[in-house]
Design an enzyme around this catalytic site. Structure first.
Site, PDB file in Angstrom:
ATOM      1  N   LYS A  36      30.134  55.529  43.248  1.00 12.42           N
ATOM      2  CA  LYS A  36      31.526  55.538  42.807  1.00 12.42           C
ATOM      3  C   LYS A  36      32.323  56.351  43.824  1.00 12.42           C
ATOM      4  O   LYS A  36      32.080  57.544  44.018  1.00 12.42           O
ATOM      5  CB  LYS A  36      31.671  56.163  41.424  1.00 12.42           C
ATOM      6  CG  LYS A  36      33.132  56.261  40.979  1.00 12.42           C
ATOM      7  CD  LYS A  36      33.315  57.115  39.739  1.00 12.42           C
ATOM      8  CE  LYS A  36      34.802  57.380  39.516  1.00 12.42           C
ATOM      9  NZ  LYS A  36      35.055  58.323  38.406  1.00 12.42           N
ATOM     10  N   GLY A  46      41.006  62.627  32.424  1.00 11.34           N
ATOM     11  CA  GLY A  46      40.925  63.628  31.368  1.00 11.34           C
ATOM     12  C   GLY A  46      42.132  63.733  30.465  1.00 11.34           C
ATOM     13  O   GLY A  46      42.166  64.580  29.573  1.00 11.34           O
ATOM     14  N   ALA A  51      38.987  56.380  33.756  1.00 13.95           N
ATOM     15  CA  ALA A  51      39.884  57.522  33.546  1.00 13.95           C
ATOM     16  C   ALA A  51      40.992  57.218  32.536  1.00 13.95           C
ATOM     17  O   ALA A  51      41.610  56.158  32.570  1.00 13.95           O
ATOM     18  CB  ALA A  51      40.505  57.995  34.850  1.00 13.95           C
ATOM     19  N   GLY A  52      41.209  58.181  31.650  1.00 12.21           N
ATOM     20  CA  GLY A  52      42.335  58.130  30.726  1.00 12.21           C
ATOM     21  C   GLY A  52      42.017  57.695  29.316  1.00 12.21           C
ATOM     22  O   GLY A  52      42.851  57.857  28.413  1.00 12.21           O
ATOM     23  N   ASN A  88      34.186  59.938  30.625  1.00 13.90           N
ATOM     24  CA  ASN A  88      33.446  61.184  30.547  1.00 13.90           C
ATOM     25  C   ASN A  88      34.098  62.119  29.526  1.00 13.90           C
ATOM     26  O   ASN A  88      33.540  62.412  28.478  1.00 13.90           O
ATOM     27  CB  ASN A  88      33.360  61.834  31.919  1.00 13.90           C
ATOM     28  CG  ASN A  88      32.460  63.064  31.965  1.00 13.90           C
ATOM     29  OD1 ASN A  88      32.287  63.682  33.001  1.00 13.90           O
ATOM     30  ND2 ASN A  88      31.875  63.474  30.859  1.00 13.90           N
ATOM     31  N   THR A  89      35.319  62.569  29.821  1.00 15.87           N
ATOM     32  CA  THR A  89      35.976  63.564  28.978  1.00 15.87           C
ATOM     33  C   THR A  89      36.136  63.107  27.535  1.00 15.87           C
ATOM     34  O   THR A  89      35.992  63.914  26.610  1.00 15.87           O
ATOM     35  CB  THR A  89      37.357  63.916  29.558  1.00 15.87           C
ATOM     36  OG1 THR A  89      37.212  64.306  30.926  1.00 15.87           O
ATOM     37  CG2 THR A  89      38.006  65.058  28.788  1.00 15.87           C
TER      38      THR A  89
END
Length: 257
Positions: free
Chosen positions: A99, A160, A186-187, A208-209
């Site tokens: 990535k 995040g 993301a997001g 992830n977050t």
């Protein structure tokens, strides 16, 4: 039966890709990954130990024979740093699918698009299967596909932030013109965001977050697994057309007068 996700010459049943940062320890990481059903796990090579076998190592908890380890270049701010990080990951034997992440702004963590394209060109020529994190710009995604990237990974919102899909219209264009997988990266904040992205026609989601930062990461991992599956199934089933006015659910022919 759904068709498998094809990335870098491999096929995967799960369309959820998960990160390994921000958990309280490696054991919680392992439990969340298992509950998510993910087969691809991304690891920040510069932040998480996968190289030093003498210290506690993530690969002691996540078996590379079971999971596709996807090294990422988080924390890199130049094309040179990103390329060097990918070469390091290859040297320690975690594969050639990477990535690519080149950050352009420390506050927003938005990607540096020119640097990302520059690094992608180098890595593709060196035989890497590149999955670049980019803005949700259709032209940028098209250029990266033309370079030879294995997929494109447009952001849904800042890393995040948990804001969800901010620009579904750009994503729809990217998906329409793509000849390679489109992975939202993301997001994503909650299960409905994941389902929505899949309903738009994205091939997979990386997060992830949203899982690691939840009050109960293990439960959220399960929720995201189900959301991705439901969104993909709804997309495959084909939703009804949107109409301004009501349409009777039952036929009116032969109705008793």
């Amino acid at each position: 039966m759904d068709t498998p996700l094809e990335l870098g010459g491999r096929k995967f049943k799960s369309r959820l890709i998960v990160g390994t940062g921000k958990y309280k320890d490696f054991d919680e990481t392992r439990r969340a990954v298992e509950e998510s059903g993910a087969e691809i796990v991304t690891v920040a090579v510069r932040r998480v130990n996968i190289t030093d076998r003498k210290s506690e190592n993530l690969l002691d908890y996540l078996d590379p024979k079971r999971y596709q380890i996807l090294p990422n270049t988080a924390g890199c701010y130049t094309a040179e740093e990103a390329v060097r990080t990918c070469r390091l990951a290859r040297e320690v034997g975690v594969g050639e699918m990477v990535k690519l992440e080149v950050i352009g702004d420390q506050k927003t963590l938005f990607p540096d698009v020119p640097a990302t394209i520059e690094a992608a060109k180098i890595l593709v020529k060196e035989g890497f299967k590149v999955l670049p994190y980019v803005t949700d710009d259709p032209v940028t995604c098209l250029r990266l596909a033309e370079i030879g990237c294995a997929a494109v990974m447009p952001l849904a919102a800042p890393i995040g932030s948990g804001l969800g899909i901010r620009n579904p219209y750009n994503l729809a264009i990217i998906i329409e013109q793509a000849k390679i997988p489109v992975i939202v990266d993301a997001g994503v904040g909650t299960a409905s965001d994941a389902a929505y992205a899949m309903e738009l026609g994205c091939d997979a989601i990386l997060m992830n977050t949203a899982i690691a930062g939840a009050k109960d990461p293990i439960a959220m991992a399960r929720a995201m697994k189900l959301a991705v599956e439901a969104g993909r199934l709804a997309y495959s089933a084909g939703r009804i057309e949107r109409r301004l006015y009501a349409t009777a659910s039952s036929p009116i022919t032969g109705m008793i007068q």
